[in-house]
Motif scaffolding. Structure first.
Motif, PDB file in Angstrom:
ATOM      1  N   ALA A 164       0.823  -1.212   0.000  1.00 24.73           N
ATOM      2  CA  ALA A 164       0.000   0.000   0.000  1.00 24.73           C
ATOM      3  C   ALA A 164       0.855   1.258   0.000  1.00 24.73           C
ATOM      4  CB  ALA A 164      -0.923  -0.007   1.211  1.00 24.73           C
ATOM      5  N   GLU A 165       2.044   1.161   0.550  1.00 25.05           N
ATOM      6  CA  GLU A 165       2.972   2.295   0.575  1.00 25.05           C
ATOM      7  C   GLU A 165       4.394   1.754   0.622  1.00 25.05           C
ATOM      8  OE1 GLU A 165       2.726   2.988   5.405  1.00 25.05           O
ATOM      9  OE2 GLU A 165       1.830   4.452   4.048  1.00 25.05           O
ATOM     10  N   GLY A 166       5.354   2.652   0.473  1.00 19.25           N
ATOM     11  CA  GLY A 166       6.739   2.213   0.453  1.00 19.25           C
ATOM     12  C   GLY A 166       7.116   1.504  -0.833  1.00 19.25           C
ATOM     13  N   LEU A 167       6.524   1.938  -1.960  1.00 16.62           N
ATOM     14  CA  LEU A 167       6.772   1.280  -3.241  1.00 16.62           C
ATOM     15  C   LEU A 167       8.156   1.620  -3.786  1.00 16.62           C
ATOM     16  CD1 LEU A 167       3.600   1.287  -2.974  1.00 16.62           C
ATOM     17  CD2 LEU A 167       3.540   1.415  -5.455  1.00 16.62           C
ATOM     18  N   VAL A 168       8.755   0.634  -4.430  1.00 17.61           N
ATOM     19  CA  VAL A 168       9.977   0.854  -5.197  1.00 17.61           C
ATOM     20  C   VAL A 168       9.558   1.095  -6.642  1.00 17.61           C
ATOM     21  CG1 VAL A 168      12.142  -0.135  -6.009  1.00 17.61           C
ATOM     22  CG2 VAL A 168      11.368  -0.564  -3.658  1.00 17.61           C
ATOM     23  N   ALA A 169       9.902   2.252  -7.182  1.00 15.81           N
ATOM     24  CA  ALA A 169       9.506   2.623  -8.541  1.00 15.81           C
ATOM     25  C   ALA A 169      10.711   2.610  -9.466  1.00 15.81           C
ATOM     26  CB  ALA A 169       8.866   4.009  -8.542  1.00 15.81           C
ATOM     27  N   VAL A 170      10.459   2.232 -10.707  1.00 17.35           N
ATOM     28  CA  VAL A 170      11.461   2.351 -11.765  1.00 17.35           C
ATOM     29  C   VAL A 170      10.885   3.262 -12.841  1.00 17.35           C
ATOM     30  CG1 VAL A 170      12.677   0.184 -11.374  1.00 17.35           C
ATOM     31  CG2 VAL A 170      10.623   0.178 -12.777  1.00 17.35           C
ATOM     32  N   ALA A 171      11.749   4.015 -13.482  1.00 17.31           N
ATOM     33  CA  ALA A 171      11.305   4.954 -14.511  1.00 17.31           C
ATOM     34  C   ALA A 171      12.405   5.104 -15.546  1.00 17.31           C
ATOM     35  CB  ALA A 171      10.952   6.302 -13.888  1.00 17.31           C
ATOM     36  N   SER A 172      12.060   5.745 -16.643  1.00 12.95           N
ATOM     37  CA  SER A 172      12.967   5.867 -17.775  1.00 12.95           C
ATOM     38  C   SER A 172      14.227   6.648 -17.418  1.00 12.95           C
ATOM     39  CB  SER A 172      12.253   6.549 -18.944  1.00 12.95           C
ATOM     40  OG  SER A 172      13.142   6.760 -20.020  1.00 12.95           O
ATOM     41  N   LEU A 173      15.332   6.183 -17.961  1.00 14.93           N
ATOM     42  CA  LEU A 173      16.609   6.865 -17.781  1.00 14.93           C
ATOM     43  C   LEU A 173      16.756   8.025 -18.762  1.00 14.93           C
ATOM     44  CD1 LEU A 173      19.431   6.773 -16.382  1.00 14.93           C
ATOM     45  CD2 LEU A 173      20.158   5.253 -18.225  1.00 14.93           C
ATOM     46  N   SER A 174      16.219   7.864 -19.978  1.00 16.58           N
ATOM     47  CA  SER A 174      16.436   8.853 -21.039  1.00 16.58           C
ATOM     48  C   SER A 174      15.244   9.762 -21.292  1.00 16.58           C
ATOM     49  CB  SER A 174      16.787   8.127 -22.353  1.00 16.58           C
ATOM     50  OG  SER A 174      17.962   7.365 -22.207  1.00 16.58           O
ATOM     51  N   HIS A 175      14.063   9.387 -20.798  1.00 19.49           N
ATOM     52  CA  HIS A 175      12.862  10.156 -21.090  1.00 19.49           C
ATOM     53  C   HIS A 175      12.212  10.576 -19.769  1.00 19.49           C
ATOM     54  CE1 HIS A 175      13.141   8.848 -25.290  1.00 19.49           C
ATOM     55  NE2 HIS A 175      13.408   7.651 -24.808  1.00 19.49           N
ATOM     56  N   ASP A 177       9.420  13.414 -17.889  1.00 21.08           N
ATOM     57  CA  ASP A 177       8.306  14.313 -18.164  1.00 21.08           C
ATOM     58  C   ASP A 177       7.652  14.685 -16.850  1.00 21.08           C
ATOM     59  OD1 ASP A 177       5.521  12.616 -17.915  1.00 21.08           O
ATOM     60  OD2 ASP A 177       7.212  11.351 -18.499  1.00 21.08           O
ATOM     61  N   ALA A 178       6.915  15.800 -16.863  1.00 20.85           N
ATOM     62  CA  ALA A 178       6.342  16.339 -15.631  1.00 20.85           C
ATOM     63  C   ALA A 178       5.320  15.395 -15.007  1.00 20.85           C
ATOM     64  CB  ALA A 178       5.703  17.695 -15.912  1.00 20.85           C
ATOM     65  N   ALA A 179       4.488  14.748 -15.843  1.00 23.26           N
ATOM     66  CA  ALA A 179       3.440  13.877 -15.298  1.00 23.26           C
ATOM     67  C   ALA A 179       4.042  12.673 -14.582  1.00 23.26           C
ATOM     68  CB  ALA A 179       2.508  13.417 -16.411  1.00 23.26           C
ATOM     69  N   THR A 180       5.058  12.065 -15.191  1.00 25.21           N
ATOM     70  CA  THR A 180       5.704  10.918 -14.550  1.00 25.21           C
ATOM     71  C   THR A 180       6.446  11.345 -13.293  1.00 25.21           C
ATOM     72  OG1 THR A 180       5.934   9.801 -16.685  1.00 25.21           O
ATOM     73  CG2 THR A 180       7.329   9.021 -14.889  1.00 25.21           C
ATOM     74  N   ASP A 181       7.126  12.490 -13.340  1.00 21.56           N
ATOM     75  CA  ASP A 181       7.824  12.976 -12.149  1.00 21.56           C
ATOM     76  C   ASP A 181       6.844  13.251 -11.008  1.00 21.56           C
ATOM     77  OD1 ASP A 181      10.286  12.779 -13.334  1.00 21.56           O
ATOM     78  OD2 ASP A 181      10.440  14.904 -13.851  1.00 21.56           O
ATOM     79  N   TYR A 212       6.064   0.969 -12.387  1.00 23.48           N
ATOM     80  CA  TYR A 212       6.785   1.648 -13.460  1.00 23.48           C
ATOM     81  C   TYR A 212       5.783   2.504 -14.228  1.00 23.48           C
ATOM     82  CZ  TYR A 212       8.737   1.959 -18.265  1.00 23.48           C
ATOM     83  OH  TYR A 212       9.130   2.390 -19.514  1.00 23.48           O
ATOM     84  N   PRO A 213       5.779   3.817 -13.988  1.00 28.35           N
ATOM     85  CA  PRO A 213       4.873   4.692 -14.735  1.00 28.35           C
ATOM     86  C   PRO A 213       5.547   5.285 -15.969  1.00 28.35           C
ATOM     87  CG  PRO A 213       5.833   5.905 -12.922  1.00 28.35           C
ATOM     88  CD  PRO A 213       6.464   4.530 -12.903  1.00 28.35           C
ATOM     89  N   ARG A 214       4.822   5.330 -17.055  1.00 32.79           N
ATOM     90  CA  ARG A 214       5.270   6.036 -18.271  1.00 32.79           C
ATOM     91  C   ARG A 214       4.049   6.804 -18.784  1.00 32.79           C
ATOM     92  NH1 ARG A 214       9.575   6.491 -22.534  1.00 32.79           N
ATOM     93  NH2 ARG A 214       8.439   7.633 -24.133  1.00 32.79           N
ATOM     94  N   LEU A 215       3.987   8.102 -18.512  1.00 33.36           N
ATOM     95  CA  LEU A 215       2.774   8.873 -18.724  1.00 33.36           C
ATOM     96  C   LEU A 215       2.852   9.802 -19.919  1.00 33.36           C
ATOM     97  CD1 LEU A 215       1.898   9.547 -14.982  1.00 33.36           C
ATOM     98  CD2 LEU A 215       1.117   7.705 -16.484  1.00 33.36           C
ATOM     99  N   VAL A 255       1.047   4.056 -31.538  1.00 32.05           N
ATOM    100  CA  VAL A 255       1.357   4.851 -30.350  1.00 32.05           C
ATOM    101  C   VAL A 255       0.620   4.312 -29.135  1.00 32.05           C
ATOM    102  CG1 VAL A 255       1.037   7.117 -29.260  1.00 32.05           C
ATOM    103  CG2 VAL A 255       1.941   6.964 -31.586  1.00 32.05           C
ATOM    104  N   VAL A 256       1.323   4.221 -28.011  1.00 31.46           N
ATOM    105  CA  VAL A 256       0.732   3.944 -26.702  1.00 31.46           C
ATOM    106  C   VAL A 256       0.746   5.272 -25.944  1.00 31.46           C
ATOM    107  CG1 VAL A 256       0.945   2.668 -24.544  1.00 31.46           C
ATOM    108  CG2 VAL A 256       1.575   1.574 -26.703  1.00 31.46           C
ATOM    109  N   PRO A 257      -0.421   5.865 -25.638  1.00 35.20           N
ATOM    110  CA  PRO A 257      -0.425   7.199 -25.024  1.00 35.20           C
ATOM    111  C   PRO A 257       0.245   7.241 -23.650  1.00 35.20           C
ATOM    112  CG  PRO A 257      -2.595   6.645 -25.893  1.00 35.20           C
ATOM    113  CD  PRO A 257      -1.779   5.394 -25.934  1.00 35.20           C
ATOM    114  N   ASP A 258       0.027   6.202 -22.846  1.00 34.88           N
ATOM    115  CA  ASP A 258       0.595   6.149 -21.501  1.00 34.88           C
ATOM    116  C   ASP A 258       0.366   4.748 -20.947  1.00 34.88           C
ATOM    117  OD1 ASP A 258      -2.179   6.061 -20.502  1.00 34.88           O
ATOM    118  OD2 ASP A 258      -2.200   8.220 -20.834  1.00 34.88           O
ATOM    119  N   PHE A 259       1.090   4.398 -19.903  1.00 36.65           N
ATOM    120  CA  PHE A 259       0.855   3.121 -19.234  1.00 36.65           C
ATOM    121  C   PHE A 259       1.476   3.146 -17.845  1.00 36.65           C
ATOM    122  CE2 PHE A 259       4.875   2.407 -21.505  1.00 36.65           C
ATOM    123  CZ  PHE A 259       5.676   1.836 -20.529  1.00 36.65           C
TER     124      PHE A 259
END
Length: 268
Positions: A164-175, A177-181, A212-215, A255-259
């Motif tokens: 429910a909390e304390g999640l480990v997140a992974v995100a893009s190294l090269s891309h 964006d404000a929504a993902t941040d 892993y968010p990619r928005l 195109v995948v808009p987000d996931f």
């Protein structure tokens, strides 16, 4: 339905053959001695290593899955025909920027789709000596590699329950964006790791991360293999709206808009 179609399309013999194929494609990319870099129409880079891997995949898929449509990032122009329900999506070199920079986080992605949903995914990480594969309904595995040779034993992997909390997140190294941040800044996120290529899907599938968010938009060949791998490992992949992703969208240029990728559902 997806479990049964997975078994029909990707039995053990074909699974092993496709695992070898992505391993060979990765070896071909890594063995490229003179890397030539050009820019596509969208200003993203493409290299001679991308094309070397794509050639291996093209020839192998023609032999292993004759007659099945193949959509590859490197075979421009994109198809204009209505996409069939059953087809293959490949990204010969996912993480081209990481490859050019000399980092190890690049991958070869291959997905089999049935009724426009990924039922099998294969991800080779040649510089890390790893291959991940997942067949929906049959589970996911990690294999060690040496060049284009595979270890004889595969290790089963499983996504861990999402806390429910304390999640480990992974995100893009090269891309970035404000929504993902903004998503990563939520209080439920305890750790953040920026990684290249489809390695992020692999970390979720093997229980090393939770989300892993990619928005911002990306392409289907960047996502489909990881989608199948994570789902096979017990995790979830949805759009930001919470609905499963649909593939084969020729009309949008694939195109995948987000996931958002999640681990397994939380235990009661």
């Amino acid at each position: 339905m997806r479990a049964s179609t997975s078994a029909v399309f990707v039995g053990p013999e074909l699974s092993d053959a496709l695992t070898r194929l992505v391993t060979q494609a990765g070896a071909a990319a890594r063995a490229t001695t003179r890397v030539e870099v050009t820019l596509k129409a969208d200003s993203s880079p493409v290299t001679s290593a991308d094309f070397a891997a794509d050639a291996v995949l093209r020839d192998g898929l023609a032999r292993l899955l004759p007659g099945l449509a193949v959509v590859s990032e490197e075979r421009a122009p994109l198809p204009s025909w209505p996409c069939p329900g059953n087809f293959v999506l490949v990204d010969p070199l996912d993480g081209t920027k990481e490859f050019i920079a000399g980092r190890a986080e690049y991958a070869v992605n291959l997905a089999i789709l049935v009724d426009r949903r990924p039922v099998a995914g294969f991800i080779a990480l040649p510089a890390l000596g790893l291959v991940y594969r997942g067949i929906v309904g049959r589970g996911a595995e990690r294999l060690m590699t040496s060049g284009d040779d595979l270890a004889p034993v595969a290790t089963p992997i499983r996504a861990r329950p999402t806390p429910a909390e304390g999640l480990v997140a992974v995100a893009s190294l090269s891309h970035r964006d404000a929504a993902t941040d903004a998503f990563l800044a939520r209080p439920i996120i305890a750790e953040r790791h920026h990684l290249g290529s489809a390695l992020k899907f692999c970390r979720i599938a093997e229980g090393e991360a939770d989300v892993y968010p990619r928005l911002v938009p990306t392409r289907e060949w960047d996502v489909a293999a990881g989608d199948a791998l994570v789902v096979a490992a017990g995790g979830r992949v949805t759009g930001a709206d919470g609905e499963p992703l649909r593939y084969g969208k020729v009309e949008t240029g694939f195109v995948v808009p987000d996931f958002i990728v999640w681990g397994a559902p939380a235990e009661p």
